[in-house]
Design a protein around this motif. Structure first.
Motif, PDB file in Angstrom:
ATOM      1  N   SER A 173       0.437  -0.580  -3.344  1.00  0.00           N
ATOM      2  CA  SER A 173       0.984  -0.995  -2.076  1.00  0.00           C
ATOM      3  C   SER A 173       2.155  -1.930  -2.303  1.00  0.00           C
ATOM      4  CB  SER A 173      -0.090  -1.662  -1.227  1.00  0.00           C
ATOM      5  OG  SER A 173      -0.451  -2.907  -1.772  1.00  0.00           O
TER       6      SER A 173
ATOM      7  N   GLU B  48       1.274  -5.727  -3.410  1.00  0.00           N
ATOM      8  CA  GLU B  48       0.941  -5.888  -4.824  1.00  0.00           C
ATOM      9  C   GLU B  48       2.164  -5.676  -5.708  1.00  0.00           C
ATOM     10  OE1 GLU B  48      -2.691  -5.484  -2.635  1.00  0.00           O
ATOM     11  OE2 GLU B  48      -0.989  -4.125  -2.716  1.00  0.00           O
TER      12      GLU B  48
ATOM     13  N   LYS C  72      -9.874  -3.945  -4.486  1.00  0.00           N
ATOM     14  CA  LYS C  72      -9.954  -2.546  -4.912  1.00  0.00           C
ATOM     15  C   LYS C  72      -9.270  -2.282  -6.240  1.00  0.00           C
ATOM     16  CE  LYS C  72      -9.854  -1.130  -0.063  1.00  0.00           C
ATOM     17  NZ  LYS C  72      -9.097  -0.378   0.975  1.00  0.00           N
TER      18      LYS C  72
ATOM     19  N   GLU D 182      -5.807  -2.606  -6.869  1.00  0.00           N
ATOM     20  CA  GLU D 182      -4.440  -2.066  -6.813  1.00  0.00           C
ATOM     21  C   GLU D 182      -3.500  -2.768  -7.794  1.00  0.00           C
ATOM     22  OE1 GLU D 182      -6.180  -2.980  -4.108  1.00  0.00           O
ATOM     23  OE2 GLU D 182      -5.750  -1.699  -2.376  1.00  0.00           O
TER      24      GLU D 182
ATOM     25  N   GLN E 198      -1.809  -1.325 -11.384  1.00  0.00           N
ATOM     26  CA  GLN E 198      -0.358  -1.313 -11.577  1.00  0.00           C
ATOM     27  C   GLN E 198       0.031  -2.045 -12.856  1.00  0.00           C
ATOM     28  OE1 GLN E 198       1.931  -2.538  -8.124  1.00  0.00           O
ATOM     29  NE2 GLN E 198       0.445  -1.607  -6.730  1.00  0.00           N
TER      30      GLN E 198
ATOM     31  N   ARG F  66      -8.400   6.395  -5.545  1.00  0.00           N
ATOM     32  CA  ARG F  66      -7.160   6.126  -4.835  1.00  0.00           C
ATOM     33  C   ARG F  66      -6.083   5.607  -5.788  1.00  0.00           C
ATOM     34  NH1 ARG F  66      -4.607   1.845  -2.057  1.00  0.00           N
ATOM     35  NH2 ARG F  66      -3.510   2.494  -0.170  1.00  0.00           N
ATOM     36  N   ASN F  67      -6.452   4.682  -6.661  1.00  0.00           N
ATOM     37  CA  ASN F  67      -5.465   4.102  -7.572  1.00  0.00           C
ATOM     38  C   ASN F  67      -4.944   5.129  -8.567  1.00  0.00           C
ATOM     39  OD1 ASN F  67      -5.316   1.295  -6.712  1.00  0.00           O
ATOM     40  ND2 ASN F  67      -7.425   1.100  -7.415  1.00  0.00           N
TER      41      ASN F  67
ATOM     42  N   ARG G 167      -2.511   7.624  -6.780  1.00  0.00           N
ATOM     43  CA  ARG G 167      -1.175   7.073  -6.531  1.00  0.00           C
ATOM     44  C   ARG G 167      -0.344   7.032  -7.806  1.00  0.00           C
ATOM     45  NH1 ARG G 167      -0.459   4.416  -1.692  1.00  0.00           N
ATOM     46  NH2 ARG G 167       1.136   3.080  -2.618  1.00  0.00           N
TER      47      ARG G 167
ATOM     48  N   HIS H 183       4.468   5.028  -7.015  1.00  0.00           N
ATOM     49  CA  HIS H 183       5.060   3.745  -7.378  1.00  0.00           C
ATOM     50  C   HIS H 183       6.496   3.885  -7.876  1.00  0.00           C
ATOM     51  CE1 HIS H 183       1.194   1.776  -6.889  1.00  0.00           C
ATOM     52  NE2 HIS H 183       0.640   2.685  -7.674  1.00  0.00           N
TER      53      HIS H 183
END
Length: 361
Positions: A1, A4, A33, A35, A39, A60-61, A64, A70
């Motif tokens: 997101s 973050e 969670k 995130e 990253q 989810r991570n 993405r 990203h």
């Protein structure tokens, strides 16, 4: 997101990669969670450990990262140390997972880490330092069981006890796990602070109120998401919500590939750290302690970093002035506002004669 990513960018501009990658890496307290941790691990190759009783959102991570979300924002591209693959993202087989400790970061945990009474621990501590490791192992086992019956509600995180039979049965039916055993229930309720049974956020799953300029808690306290950090600490700039949201179906697919297909090509995630000596080593050997809206863990982050002489960065949010009524500003007022909270942190750090940088939102 976006929140973050911006915070991660600030960290990378402030601290050398070599420092962040040293020891056991970055300690992400109340990392939710995961995130930010995912990253740091995958976009910057920085080992990261999340301390949070809730499970990380692996699907989810990973989705993405593999889908390359990203890399879509040109501003965020400057904060990546890896080159996307031909598919635009990270290859599933190259996915890295953060370590995870499913505990609350509080005074009780700090007391076991330093083998001395820290703050206001919620249990009776051993009389001698030699008994701390044994008692800590028992505490971790009990707290880990509690972590599996932590419910996210509109009032935040709630630990379900044996006394709440209806809630326990509902939780078991919904999540397919067992409630607290009768043998451990009394020990659990005595070992977990009020923190575990009261609100940890003001609203639903993503905590939308945390990301407003000023968020109001049920107890009437106000908060501003901004940051404080210290080298042995400093304060980062306030974060704001941004970027696009995806539907659950969009998040769960990579160009039409189901999440299960993606995960089947990923390495197996490491097991949650559950042995006390491993947990202690991971925490004590960290390079930097961070807390992005850490809520009730804020005070423990600052105390740990000062005691262990670690740099830390926190983005404070809500004050929880009723739960932490003992907190006072240098002029003796109860900490109720965001400004009071920053003054409280500054006083802690100044008392230790170390440098504190505060960057206003």
């Amino acid at each position: 997101s976006c929140k973050e990513a911006k915070f991660r960018g600030w960290l990378l501009e402030r601290y050398p990669r070599a420092l962040l990658r040293s020891g056991s890496g970055v300690l992400d307290v109340a990392g939710g969670k995961g995130e930010l941790a995912f990253q740091l691990e995958n976009l910057n190759l920085i080992p990261t450990t999340v301390i949070d009783p809730r499970p990380l959102t692996r699907e989810r991570n990973v989705s993405r990262l593999v889908r390359g979300l990203h890399f879509l924002n040109t501003l965020h591209q400057q904060w990546s140390d890896v080159v996307p693959a031909e598919n635009g993202g990270i290859l599933p087989e190259r996915i890295r997972y953060p370590q995870h400790v499913r505990l609350f970061f509080d005074d009780t945990l700090l007391s076991f880490l330093f083998r001395t009474r820290c703050g206001r621990p919620s249990i009776d501590l051993p009389a001698t330092s030699g008994e701390y490791d044994r008692a800590a192992a028992e505490f971790v086992a009990c707290a880990a069981e509690a972590a599996h019956v932590v419910q996210w509600t509109t009032k935040g995180l709630v630990v379900v006890s044996d006394g709440d039979k209806e809630q326990v049965r509902e939780y078991e039916d919904t999540h397919g796990v067992s409630g607290l055993s009768a043998a451990n229930n009394q020990a659990l309720l005595s070992s977990l602070p009020q923190l575990a049974r009261t609100s940890m956020a003001s609203a639903g799953e993503d905590g939308p109120a945390q990301d407003e300029a000023i968020a109001e808690r049920e107890d009437g306290s106000s908060s501003r998401p901004s940051a404080v950090t210290h080298d042995n600490s400093c304060t980062a700039q306030g974060q704001e919500r941004g970027g696009m949201r995806k539907s659950a179906q969009q998040e769960g697919n990579n160009g039409g590939r189901p999440v299960d297909s993606l995960l089947s090509h990923c390495p197996d995630p490491p097991p949650t750290l559950s042995e006390w000596h491993l947990i202690r080593n991971q925490i004590m050997n960290c390079s930097l302690v961070i807390g992005l809206h850490p809520d009730q863990a804020l005070g423990a982050i600052v105390d740990f970093a000062l005691h262990a002489r670690k740099p830390f960065v926190v983005v404070p949010c809500c004050t929880y002035h009723k739960e932490f009524a003992h907190r006072t500003t240098p002029d003796g007022r109860t900490v109720k506002t965001y400004e009071d909270l920053v003054a409280f942190i500054k006083a802690k750090v100044n008392h230790c004669a170390v440098q504190l940088d505060v960057i206003a939102p």
